[in-house]
Each structure stands twice: as C-alpha cells, then as structure tokens.
Design a protein around this motif. Sequence first.
Motif, PDB file in Angstrom:
ATOM      1  N   VAL A  16       8.249  -3.800 -41.343  1.00 21.61           N
ATOM      2  CA  VAL A  16       6.930  -3.584 -41.957  1.00 21.61           C
ATOM      3  C   VAL A  16       5.840  -3.975 -40.973  1.00 21.61           C
ATOM      4  N   THR A  19       5.587  -1.308 -38.108  1.00 24.00           N
ATOM      5  CA  THR A  19       5.489   0.138 -38.336  1.00 24.00           C
ATOM      6  C   THR A  19       4.387   0.514 -39.326  1.00 24.00           C
ATOM      7  N   SER A  20       3.833  -0.464 -40.052  1.00 26.28           N
ATOM      8  CA  SER A  20       2.847  -0.105 -41.080  1.00 26.28           C
ATOM      9  C   SER A  20       1.586   0.504 -40.476  1.00 26.28           C
TER      10      SER A  20
END
Length: 379
Positions: A16, A19-20
């Motif tokens: 998370v 890559t968010s």
Amino acid sequence: MFDNITPETLRATGSVKWTSFPGTIGMFIAEMDFGVPPVVSEKLRERAANGALGYLPANMAGDLREATAELMERDYGWEIDPGTVYLYPDVLSTMRDVLRHLVTEGPVVIPTPAYMPFLNLPAEEGRELVTVPSLIKDGRWELDFDGIDEALKDGGLFVLCNPWNPVGRVLERAELERVCEIVAKNDAVVFSDEIHAPHVFDGEHIPYASLSDRAADHTITATSTSKGWNTPGLKNAQMIVGHPFQATIAAPAGLIERQISTVGVESAIAAYRDSTEWMDNVKAILSQNRKTVTERINAIPGLSTILPEGTYISWIDVSGIADRVDSVTDYLRDRGVALTPGADCGPGYENYVRLVFGTTPAILDEALNIIEKAVADVD
Ligand SMILES: Cc1ncc(COP(=O)(O)O)c(C=O)c1O
C-alpha cells in the motif's frame, strides 16, 4: 542488513505504502521498509511449503497467549496470566468489541492528535466521541489532564495510545499515574493501545495496566506484532483484559478468534520469542532517522517538529507554508512524498502532517530533499 532496499525493490513488493500514489515515496502509513524478521519469513515459507494452512489449532493459540505473557515480562517487567490474553485480528477489532461488550455506555474520550481510525470507530458503533486536544508544554506534547477529567465526568472509555501515534511521546510513570487517578475518580475504563511499545528510544515503555491492581482492573490493553515487527497483513492482535471484564469478553472473543490467521499466530510466536537481533538493527536505524527528520525539518523555514521519543512517526507543524498552498499534503505528494494530512488525526490539526520514517536512511534523505526543495519553491 538492509543494504539492498531501494524505492524500486519496494514498489515491486506491491505494498500500500509504495503503490497507492505512484511515483512517490510513501510515508503516510505506518509500515516499515525493512521486511519482517528472518524467523517470520522462515515460518511462513515452511507452512506454505508444507501446505499447512488450515484452521488455528487450540494449542497454537495457547502458545501465543504464553508468548505474549513472556514478552510482557521480559521486555516490560509486566507479569500477566496468559489466560487474560485474547486473540483478535487487529487492534481496531479489539476496540470494537470493547465498545460492543465491555463499555456500552458513556462517551469515547480520545486525546488528539490521534491515530486516525480511532476517531471514526465511535460513530460506526453509534457512540459519542469526545476529543480532547493535547497541549505543548516545555517543548513536549502532553495530555490535557483537566480536559480529560471533564470529558470523563460521566464515565465512559478513555483511549490511551502509548507510545503515542502521531506525536511520538512515551508517557512517563507520573503521567500514567495521573490518568489512573482521573479514570478511577470518574469510574471510567481505559483502552490502552500499546502497539508501538517495541520502538521506544528515550525513556521506557510502561504498560499502563502494570501501574497497579487498580489500573489493571479498569484496563483493556491492545497490542500486536503489526507495527513493531511489520506484519499488519498477518492479522493478529492480542487483547489483555482486566479481571472485571473477563467473564463478559470470553464469548465474543471466542467467536472472533476464528477470524485470526494461523500463519499470523505462528509468526507472532516466532517474532515475540526469536527476533531480538532484527529488532535491534531496526531500532538503531529508526533512532537515527528520528534525529535526521527532526534536524532537517527544523532547518526548513516554515516547518517544525519535536523529536519523537518512540514510534517511527514524526508530527510536523507546517503552519509556515499552509496558507500559501491549497493543501500541504497534496502539494508535497505532487512533488514526490506522500504524507498523512494532520486533519485526519483530529479537528484543529489542519496545519500538521504526519511522516512515517520507517525506511532506510538513503530513502529518508531523498524524501527530505524533496520536501526541502518543495517548501523552498512555495511562492
Ligand atoms: C497506534 C496504532 N494502533 C493501531 C494500529 C493498527 O494496527 P492493526 O492493523 O494491528 O490494527 C496502528 C497502525 O498504524 C497504530 O499506529
């Protein structure tokens, strides 16, 4: 030990954090970039290789209760009966069950700034939330004891977070004693989230319930390997329940125990018993990082922060630039660093951001360079 970690290797893990917000350095969520202790990866590999991914055996659950009790005694001198440890998927589910079954009346009193999801849970459970803004005294964040006393005048649940996300305070015995006096006087209950206890750099972690029998009897303590050992995806937390609540919690806790993961339990046992070397290495980096963040942020005109005594989180006052950009977090994210908006940690903290520094010194430097340049570029 952590030499080959780069933004590219971290993005490839698909977390998370990395890559968010593509193209940014993720510093908005409390995960670390150091993987997990070798003993945890070995256990996970072994189980997967043997296809041993079945339901949780009772003896393994019992073993985690024992390992939790051993850790509390070994690291904090707190002796607990393993029978008072209940297994939950995560800390929020422990707090939810406290509200549903143990403290079913009265307000939920939370000092702010606070860990963001705590502030949403009371409304989800149809309960009143009372936030008590904290104070800065002599250059340190402090609980507003008078405000807490007033907020608890009709009893209710007091949510303590120690070590304190997001301000990084490690509360001293005298401060905890004062909380205990107030809670006892008002006949309230404490939910003590001590998930960040492994990362204390100044002072010592004192489990709130270890203060006295009186404190233990009005407290539910929550912990997990998820922050200290970096395993939030393994979904297992432990709730240590004061004597008066045990009969009531046994049935709901028994139901929820079916939701925790077998690999999570096995990993937690290994982490609690056999990861000292990994933990020491991580702590050495984090302790240096907190100093780097504090020095470099305080050297940037318009920003300021206070050295965290524990956790891997810095709480940064950005009021010097907040009126010159629409949103400081959006602005910095566009420039390449993703932080948490202060407003998520409670009303009135719009001019703060939260920075998670659980990363390598090289990545931290890169992030601080970006912040420094971005702030210099604000018109
Ligand atoms: C203070 C605090 N409590 C609880 C949590 C959540 O932990 P878990 O995912 O184990 O519920 C976090 C995660 O960042 C946290 O910082």
